[in-house]
Design a protein around this motif. Structure first.
Motif, short mmCIF file in Angstrom:
data_model
loop_
_atom_site.label_atom_id
_atom_site.label_comp_id
_atom_site.label_asym_id
_atom_site.label_seq_id
_atom_site.Cartn_x
_atom_site.Cartn_y
_atom_site.Cartn_z
N SER A 32 -3.28 -13.87 4.33
CA SER A 32 -3.66 -13.04 3.18
C SER A 32 -3.51 -11.56 3.49
O SER A 32 -3.18 -10.77 2.61
N GLY A 33 -3.70 -11.15 4.73
CA GLY A 33 -3.49 -9.76 5.11
C GLY A 33 -2.03 -9.37 5.04
O GLY A 33 -1.68 -8.29 4.54
N GLY A 34 -1.15 -10.23 5.50
CA GLY A 34 0.29 -9.97 5.40
C GLY A 34 0.75 -9.93 3.97
O GLY A 34 1.57 -9.10 3.59
N LEU A 35 0.23 -10.84 3.17
CA LEU A 35 0.59 -10.87 1.75
C LEU A 35 0.08 -9.62 1.04
O LEU A 35 0.78 -9.05 0.20
N GLY A 36 -1.11 -9.17 1.39
CA GLY A 36 -1.64 -7.93 0.81
C GLY A 36 -0.77 -6.74 1.15
O GLY A 36 -0.53 -5.87 0.31
N LEU A 37 -0.28 -6.71 2.39
CA LEU A 37 0.61 -5.61 2.79
C LEU A 37 1.91 -5.65 2.00
O LEU A 37 2.40 -4.62 1.53
N ILE A 38 2.48 -6.84 1.82
CA ILE A 38 3.71 -6.97 1.04
C ILE A 38 3.49 -6.55 -0.42
O ILE A 38 4.30 -5.84 -1.01
N LEU A 39 2.36 -6.98 -0.99
CA LEU A 39 2.06 -6.59 -2.37
C LEU A 39 1.85 -5.09 -2.50
O LEU A 39 2.26 -4.48 -3.50
N LEU A 40 1.23 -4.47 -1.50
CA LEU A 40 1.03 -3.02 -1.53
C LEU A 40 2.37 -2.28 -1.48
O LEU A 40 2.60 -1.32 -2.23
N ILE A 41 3.27 -2.75 -0.62
CA ILE A 41 4.59 -2.12 -0.53
C ILE A 41 5.36 -2.29 -1.85
O ILE A 41 5.98 -1.34 -2.34
N LEU A 42 5.29 -3.49 -2.44
CA LEU A 42 5.97 -3.71 -3.72
C LEU A 42 5.37 -2.86 -4.83
O LEU A 42 6.10 -2.34 -5.68
N LEU A 43 4.04 -2.70 -4.83
CA LEU A 43 3.39 -1.87 -5.84
C LEU A 43 3.83 -0.42 -5.72
O LEU A 43 4.13 0.24 -6.72
N ILE A 44 3.90 0.08 -4.49
CA ILE A 44 4.35 1.47 -4.28
C ILE A 44 5.80 1.63 -4.72
O ILE A 44 6.16 2.62 -5.37
N LEU A 45 6.65 0.64 -4.39
CA LEU A 45 8.06 0.72 -4.81
C LEU A 45 8.20 0.67 -6.33
O LEU A 45 9.04 1.36 -6.90
N MET A 46 7.35 -0.16 -6.99
CA MET A 46 7.41 -0.23 -8.45
C MET A 46 6.95 1.07 -9.08
O MET A 46 7.52 1.53 -10.07
N LEU A 47 5.92 1.70 -8.52
CA LEU A 47 5.44 2.97 -9.06
C LEU A 47 6.45 4.09 -8.85
O LEU A 47 6.51 5.02 -9.65
N MET A 48 7.24 3.99 -7.78
CA MET A 48 8.25 5.01 -7.52
C MET A 48 9.53 4.74 -8.32
O MET A 48 10.43 5.58 -8.33
N GLY A 49 9.63 3.55 -8.96
CA GLY A 49 10.80 3.23 -9.75
C GLY A 49 11.97 2.71 -8.96
O GLY A 49 13.11 2.74 -9.41
N ARG A 50 11.72 2.22 -7.77
CA ARG A 50 12.80 1.71 -6.92
C ARG A 50 13.12 0.25 -7.23
O ARG A 50 14.16 -0.24 -6.83
N ILE A 51 12.23 -0.46 -7.89
CA ILE A 51 12.48 -1.87 -8.23
C ILE A 51 12.65 -1.98 -9.72
O ILE A 51 11.92 -1.49 -10.49
#
Length: 51
Positions: A32-51
């Motif tokens: 769950s910690g690794g998954l949380g890290l992946i979700l955090l990275i994806l959220l940051i990328l989505m907010l920056m408009g990279r995805i």
């Protein structure tokens, strides 16, 4: 297309990180910690408009 693949992978990771499986109860917070890290990275990328 990439967004759909990411959603499917994240759903599979969420199901795999549930501690209800008998073999994963001894893993602790690692899945769950690794998954949380992946979700955090994806959220940051989505907010920056990279995805």
């Amino acid at each position: 297309m990439l967004g759909t693949i990411l959603i499917v992978v994240i759903i599979l990771l969420l199901l795999g990180a549930l501690p209800t499986w008998p073999h994963s109860r001894q893993w602790g917070y690692l899945p769950s910690g690794g998954l949380g890290l992946i979700l955090l990275i994806l959220l940051i990328l989505m907010l920056m408009g990279r995805i």
